[in-house]
Design a protein around this motif. Structure first.
Motif, PDB file in Angstrom:
ATOM      1  N   ASN A   1      -3.206  -2.307   8.501  1.00  0.00           N
ATOM      2  CA  ASN A   1      -3.881  -3.600   8.470  1.00  0.00           C
ATOM      3  C   ASN A   1      -2.959  -4.689   7.942  1.00  0.00           C
TER       4      ASN A   1
ATOM      5  N   HIS B   1       0.814  -1.220   0.000  1.00  0.00           N
ATOM      6  CA  HIS B   1       0.000   0.000   0.000  1.00  0.00           C
ATOM      7  C   HIS B   1       0.850   1.274   0.000  1.00  0.00           C
TER       8      HIS B   1
ATOM      9  N   GLU C   1      -7.029   5.962   3.289  1.00  0.00           N
ATOM     10  CA  GLU C   1      -7.280   4.528   3.112  1.00  0.00           C
ATOM     11  C   GLU C   1      -5.977   3.767   2.899  1.00  0.00           C
TER      12      GLU C   1
ATOM     13  N   ASN D   1      -4.520   3.346   6.323  1.00  0.00           N
ATOM     14  CA  ASN D   1      -5.259   2.372   7.123  1.00  0.00           C
ATOM     15  C   ASN D   1      -4.967   0.941   6.651  1.00  0.00           C
ATOM     16  N   LYS D   2      -4.935   0.764   5.342  1.00  0.00           N
ATOM     17  CA  LYS D   2      -4.659  -0.570   4.804  1.00  0.00           C
ATOM     18  C   LYS D   2      -3.201  -0.981   5.044  1.00  0.00           C
TER      19      LYS D   2
ATOM     20  N   TYR E   1      -9.234  -1.898  11.320  1.00  0.00           N
ATOM     21  CA  TYR E   1      -8.097  -2.238  10.473  1.00  0.00           C
ATOM     22  C   TYR E   1      -7.067  -3.058  11.246  1.00  0.00           C
TER      23      TYR E   1
END
Length: 564
Positions: A511, A450, A504, A507-508, A548
């Motif tokens: 995660n 990411h 995002e 956050n990913k 997450y």
């Protein structure tokens, strides 16, 4: 020729006395017999003593028990004193004995008592204890003796309970310590003079399943599916709620279990709860509170780790020779109390000796090893379940690279296969924990797949390949040798906000990072414990605040497999 000479000497005093009496008067001689002593005492070994008798008449001297007490004339330099050698054999009996020497002269009879102490007598029963319970026991040996017996337990795991003065008959009690290794044989020696009797003690291995302590380190590590830290709580300086979290409740523990975790790490402070600086006595109320929280975990069939955390840095910031002796005293005192209070828990409870000891060279590593050894010895000495409890020791700085280079051999333990090693992982720190840009590095918002093209906030180190490489070093150095590794802390714990369209990706990234660490830790024989201080799960309601992080951990735990 010598015998004739002795007889002549023996008779001279009487002849002399008779001649003297005749030369001065026609009156008869009045006999006089006076022994120098009325009793002769001999030891059990026998021997010879001289008996002197003043007399003016010839004497007839005889022992009443000539088989073991004999009397023969001896030379004398005095005309008025007869001498006799009294000889006794060694006493074979276990009781005292006596006889009488009779001295006759004219119409007078005198007696001399002869007494001899008993031979050493020693009988012990039984002489064999077979298949003594492995969990330990008390055994009693019946001792019949007539003297002061020296008792020697020839093995440290057999200890005498009572010690009394020698008696005709007594029972001596011994403790046989629990045996958690292979069957063993020991002995007890009873010695009186030249006599020795030996009692043999054979003990089987304890059945640890009877006390809920059957799992060794490898087996227990495999039972821990995923771990969770209760951070910024019981280790908070100033009290349990001082760092913003509420007092821990059992409902929260049940929630964590519902999310899929079956192991809890409970960081604990102790130094601020010491009420006696001389003895390091911990307040009973604090020991009770830690016991209560451990109880929440065990009651819900969860594993719990209790440690001595940062605790003001008294230990982990002082792994130095100048503090070594003082800190070892304190370490021993604290762990003796902690282990003693929590001894009643079965294998669901583990102890960790330190937290993140500040060690970066060989000299400090030697000091740390002494702290860890003191921890192990103190816990084991409390006995009971702690005699076999699984214990966790920490690598230098709990850093994987330093641990690989500096740690060396594990500390020694009196029980086999009950030690684990602990390291932590926040790599790269710029992504996992950095909260503001520093001169040495900028905050990284994105990691792995990411990463954002062209962004200066991508992590530039600590990718998945590096992670696997470091974890593999722990597997080779420890796990493959039968020593599980606890990954006591990890996580992308700093959450960035206000990133607009890039939120995002951030956050990913978190995660994916949490998923990857959790999975790869398990794949390399490491038990992962996520560091959590209230940002992922609401401490009051149990609601998930950061899906997450939670989803990543749960997925990684599900996909990771222990390699043993």
């Amino acid at each position: 020729m010598n015998f004739i000479k002795t007889i002549i000497i023996f008779l001279l005093p009487a002849i002399f006395v008779g001649m003297t009496a005749c030369s001065g008067s026609d009156d008869p001689v009045t006999p006089e017999i006076v022994p120098a002593k009325t009793e002769i005492a001999f030891s059990r070994t026998g021997g010879s003593e001289t008996l002197s008798v003043k007399s003016n008449v010839p004497l007839e001297v005889k022992s009443n028990d000539e088989s073991w007490c004999r009397v023969v004339p001896a030379s004398s330099t005095s005309d008025a004193v007869y001498k006799f050698t009294v000889t006794l054999d060694a006493n074979p009996e276990t009781s005292d004995r006596s006889t009488t020497i009779t001295i006759k002269g004219g119409n007078i009879t005198q007696t001399v008592n002869v007494v001899q102490t008993a031979a050493d007598g020693l009988i012990v029963t039984p002489t064999l204890f077979d298949e003594v319970a492995g969990e330990g026991a008390q055994i009693e040996v019946k001792l019949t003796t007539n003297g002061a017996v020296k008792i020697t337990t020839n093995d440290s795991w057999i200890t005498q309970v009572t010690s009394r003065a020698a008696m005709t008959e007594q029972t001596v009690t011994f403790n046989v310590a629990a045996n958690y290794r292979d069957p063993r044989t020991g002995s007890i020696s009873f010695t009186l003079g030249e006599l020795t009797e030996t009692v043999t003690v054979k003990q089987v291995k304890a059945n640890l399943s009877d006390i809920g302590m059957e799992s060794d380190a490898l087996i227990l590590a495999a039972k821990m599916y995923a771990g969770w830290n209760i951070g910024n709580t019981l280790e908070a300086i100033g009290g349990e709620t001082a760092w913003g979290n509420p007092k821990l409740a059992e409902a929260y523990i049940r929630k964590i279990k519902d999310f899929g975790f079956n192991a809890i790490r409970i960081p604990c402070a102790w130094n601020q709860y010491i009420e006696d600086a001389e003895t390091y006595k911990i307040e009973d109320s604090w020991l009770d509170r830690v016991n209560e929280v451990v109880g929440y975990c065990v009651a819900n069939d969860m594993y719990a780790i209790v440690n001595i955390h940062w605790d003001g840095g008294w230990l982990e910031n002082n792994c130095t020779p100048d503090k070594q002796e003082e800190n070892n005293r304190k370490q021993h005192a604290l762990w003796t109390q902690i282990a003693g209070k929590l001894n009643h828990y079965d294998e669901h409870l583990l102890f960790a000796g330190t937290n993140e000891p500040n060690v970066d060279n060989a000299q400090k590593m030697v000091v740390l090893k002494s702290y860890l050894q003191t921890f192990i010895d103190a816990v084991r000495a409390t006995g009971g379940n702690n005699a076999v409890r699984n214990l966790i020791v920490q690598g230098p700085n709990t850093d994987i690279d330093m641990t690989d280079k500096l740690f060396g051999d594990m500390p020694t333990d009196v029980v086999d296969n009950r030690l684990m090693l602990e390291v932590h992982y926040y790599n790269p720190w710029t992504f996992c924990g950095l909260e503001k840009d520093e001169s040495w590095g900028k905050m990284a918002y994105f990691w792995g797949a990411h990463a954002v093209s062209g962004s200066d906030r991508n992590a530039t180190s600590g990718d998945e390949a590096e992670m696997k490489s470091l974890f593999a070093r722990m597997k080779t150095k420890f796990v493959d040798k039968g020593i599980p590794v606890i990954l006591g802390e990890y996580g992308a714990i700093t959450m960035r906000t206000g990133l607009g369209d890039l939120q995002e990706a951030h956050n990913k990234s978190r995660n994916l990072y949490d998923e990857t660490v959790t999975r790869e830790a398990k794949n390399h024989g490491m038990v992962p414990f996520y560091w959590e201080t209230g940002g992922v799960v609401n401490r009051n309601t149990g609601a998930i605040k950061d899906n997450y992080a939670m989803d990543g951990i749960v997925k990684g735990a599900r996909e990771g497999k222990y390699p043993f």
